[in-house]
Design an enzyme around this catalytic site. Structure first.
Site, PDB file in Angstrom:
ATOM      1  N   LYS A 260       0.847  -1.191   0.000  1.00  0.00           N
ATOM      2  CA  LYS A 260       0.000   0.000   0.000  1.00  0.00           C
ATOM      3  C   LYS A 260       0.882   1.240   0.000  1.00  0.00           C
ATOM      4  CE  LYS A 260      -3.352   2.533   2.854  1.00  0.00           C
ATOM      5  NZ  LYS A 260      -4.112   2.543   4.126  1.00  0.00           N
ATOM      6  N   ASP A 265      -2.750  10.312   3.800  1.00  0.00           N
ATOM      7  CA  ASP A 265      -4.176   9.962   3.820  1.00  0.00           C
ATOM      8  C   ASP A 265      -4.925  10.873   4.791  1.00  0.00           C
ATOM      9  OD1 ASP A 265      -6.661   8.750   3.704  1.00  0.00           O
ATOM     10  OD2 ASP A 265      -6.101   7.139   5.098  1.00  0.00           O
ATOM     11  N   LYS A 272     -10.511  12.317   8.613  1.00  0.00           N
ATOM     12  CA  LYS A 272      -9.962  11.898   9.900  1.00  0.00           C
ATOM     13  C   LYS A 272      -9.867  13.102  10.837  1.00  0.00           C
ATOM     14  CE  LYS A 272      -6.718   8.527   7.828  1.00  0.00           C
ATOM     15  NZ  LYS A 272      -7.165   7.272   8.460  1.00  0.00           N
ATOM     16  N   ASP A 283       1.326   6.001   6.062  1.00  0.00           N
ATOM     17  CA  ASP A 283       0.354   5.135   5.402  1.00  0.00           C
ATOM     18  C   ASP A 283       0.929   4.435   4.175  1.00  0.00           C
ATOM     19  OD1 ASP A 283      -2.132   4.022   5.751  1.00  0.00           O
ATOM     20  OD2 ASP A 283      -3.185   5.480   4.513  1.00  0.00           O
ATOM     21  N   ASP A 342     -12.428   6.868   3.645  1.00  0.00           N
ATOM     22  CA  ASP A 342     -11.226   6.565   4.435  1.00  0.00           C
ATOM     23  C   ASP A 342     -10.856   5.091   4.337  1.00  0.00           C
ATOM     24  OD1 ASP A 342      -9.066   7.190   6.028  1.00  0.00           O
ATOM     25  OD2 ASP A 342     -10.156   6.927   7.913  1.00  0.00           O
ATOM     26  N   GLU A 344      -9.667   3.702   1.747  1.00  0.00           N
ATOM     27  CA  GLU A 344      -9.113   3.955   0.410  1.00  0.00           C
ATOM     28  C   GLU A 344      -7.993   3.009   0.027  1.00  0.00           C
ATOM     29  OE1 GLU A 344      -5.852   4.919   2.630  1.00  0.00           O
ATOM     30  OE2 GLU A 344      -7.920   5.438   3.114  1.00  0.00           O
ATOM     31  N   ARG A 346      -7.578  -0.144   0.434  1.00  0.00           N
ATOM     32  CA  ARG A 346      -8.044  -1.388  -0.186  1.00  0.00           C
ATOM     33  C   ARG A 346      -8.480  -1.171  -1.637  1.00  0.00           C
ATOM     34  NH1 ARG A 346     -12.508  -1.910   4.402  1.00  0.00           N
ATOM     35  NH2 ARG A 346     -10.813  -0.766   5.401  1.00  0.00           N
TER      36      ARG A 346
END
Length: 491
Positions: A260, A265, A272, A283, A342, A344, A346
């Site tokens: 990933k 993010d 968030k 992230d 959020d 995202e 995946r």
């Protein structure tokens, strides 16, 4: 840091780490050390519990000062390579306080743990425990850095094995530090383009090929889910594909490592809170892990074929950002209902793993991602959660993780959990709700691997640390680099 195998102890040693078992047993015993340890224990200064330390200073000839740091290994019957790693790292933290450039660590000669394992544990504990990220800090004038470790008192007949093990340890140390550095870079520096550039540089240094695809090429591949996440940012996405083919006779046998690569993010419109966002430069911990792993694999010239894939982008807010309630496409042709922007990572991974299966013809796929807060709730910060569609694959990962002291734990992947990802308006939705969040997130990705054996590693709890814990320093940890390396090496 330079690490050297030194068969004999030398009288000129001025900084020495001396490992001690509970009860006061000193390996490579000298009478004066043994007597001192017993006095330390008698007067309650040192108990030799795992990671405990005691510093002793004495004058040598001609007024020279010798510093000794005694470090506890805990109970002798409980010793493992991981406990050695932790103990040595704690000793090195004490050594650093003394502002010395060189230190010696006495070799720990054991019957039940091989020379190779001990050397790797000492080297990894010392160097990873000594790690600092100082790219943006002014260094205090006159500060002395520890830059050399000698592993001393290695029996002559074990020196060859020790030096060979040290070579592999240094590969893994450097690759882990490389991953840590990537994670620790601020998001305004490590935008997708910069992550791609560093992957390219790593390929040139380590010996693997790197292909960087821009937005137009990503669109041509049909990676619609990935592009939906990326389209809110002015920093364009970069698809990073790294290839190492070390087994020319079996070119069709390919392990894909998919990381990933969210370089930042915000959560998108499912924004968030600030406290949850401040460390979101981390992230891309999964991307750092797979870049670090393929670097080590290539440098070691392992007889294996590995393709590493990173769909790098940012998840930020603009007038063009995707929204809750949207239905988007994907490279696989499946449509996805967006219930949470959020969730995202995946989405980028859905296209990345499908790409690995469809275009790179991967024989097996391992994705690594800082994916869910639920992983921290379930397993804390010490253990990586794993979801898989292939038990044999997981068993091999477990063995690889055990060999380097990293912890993994398999979560169930029952059909009932897949029901939580079902959508009434699309083929699948991108979040299954609060219950079993780590499992449903993993299973979402698993819907895009075709029939390929696959494993998902959620490193949300292990890729970043808010505190120092032995050789795990604050910030990026480099989690999964060593496990992935041993997985490929041993299989």
């Amino acid at each position: 840091m330079k690490i050297v195998i030194q068969p004999e102890r030398h009288s000129e040693i001025l900084m020495e780490v001396i490992p001690v078992f509970e009860g006061g047993k000193v390996l490579h015993v000298c009478n004066s050390c043994a007597a001192r340890v017993q006095r330390f224990i008698k007067f309650g200064r040192f108990d030799a519990s795992l990671g405990s330390t005691y510093k002793f200073t004495k004058e040598k000839d001609l007024g020279a000062i010798k510093e000794e740091v005694y470090v506890g290994l805990g109970k002798e019957e409980e010793i493992t390579s991981e406990r050695i790693r932790k103990a040595v790292s704690m000793a090195i933290k004490e050594v650093k306080k003394l502002n010395v450039e060189k230190a010696t660590v006495r070799f720990i000669d054991l019957d039940d743990i091989s020379t190779e394992e001990v050397v790797k544990a000492i080297a990894e504990g010392a160097v990873l425990g000594n790690y600092e990220f100082n790219n943006y800090k002014k260094i205090k004038e006159g500060r002395v850095f520890l830059n050399e470790i000698r592993i001393a008192s290695v029996a002559q007949e074990k020196v060859e094995a020790a030096e060979k093990a040290l070579q592999e340890a240094e590969l893994l140390i450097n690759s882990t530090i490389f991953a840590r550095n990537l994670v620790n870079e601020p998001a305004n520096v490590l935008i997708p383009e910069e992550l791609a550039a560093r992957a390219m540089a790593a390929g040139k240094e380590s010996g693997f090929q790197v292909e960087i695809m821009d937005k137009n090429q990503i669109e041509a591949l049909g990676m619609k889910a990935y592009l939906e996440v990326a389209k809110g940012s002015v920093n364009e996405p970069k698809l990073i594909v790294m290839r190492y083919f070390g087994d020319e006779e079996n070119k069709e046998d390919v392990t894909a490592l998919v990381g990933k690569g969210l370089t930042f993010d915000t959560g998108g419109y499912s924004l968030k809170p600030n406290d949850s966002m401040v460390n979101m430069k981390s992230d891309m911990g999964g991307a750092a892990a797979v870049i670090g792993a393929i670097s080590a694999i290539a440098k070691a010239k392992l007889k294996a074929n590995v393709v590493a894939v990173v769909a790098a982008c940012e998840n930020v807010i603009s007038g063009g950002s995707y929204k809750p309630g949207d239905i988007i496409g994907s490279m696989s042709g499946k449509h996805i209902e967006i219930v949470n922007t959020d969730a995202e990572g995946r989405l980028t991974l859905a296209d990345a793993v499908y790409y690995a299966a469809e275009k790179e013809k991967a024989s097996r796929i391992i994705d690594v991602a800082t994916l869910t807060g639920a992983a921290l709730i379930a397993l804390g910060t010490s253990t990586t959660a794993v979801v898989t569609n292939n038990q044999e694959l997981y068993n091999k990962l477990q063995s690889a993780a055990d060999s380097c002291g990293e912890r993994v734990w398999q979560l169930p992947a029952f059909e009932e959990y897949k029901e939580l990802n079902k959508s009434s308006v699309a083929d699948i939705k991108n979040a299954g709700g609060r219950l079993a969040g780590t499992i449903t997130a993993g299973l979402f990705i698993g819907e895009f691997v075709k029939d390929t054996p696959w494993m998902h590693l959620d490193v949300a709890g292990t890729a970043w640390s808010d505190v120092e814990k032995a050789y795990i320093t604050k910030g990026g940890t480099g989690a999964a680099v060593r496990s992935l390396y041993y997985f490929v090496k041993n299989n």
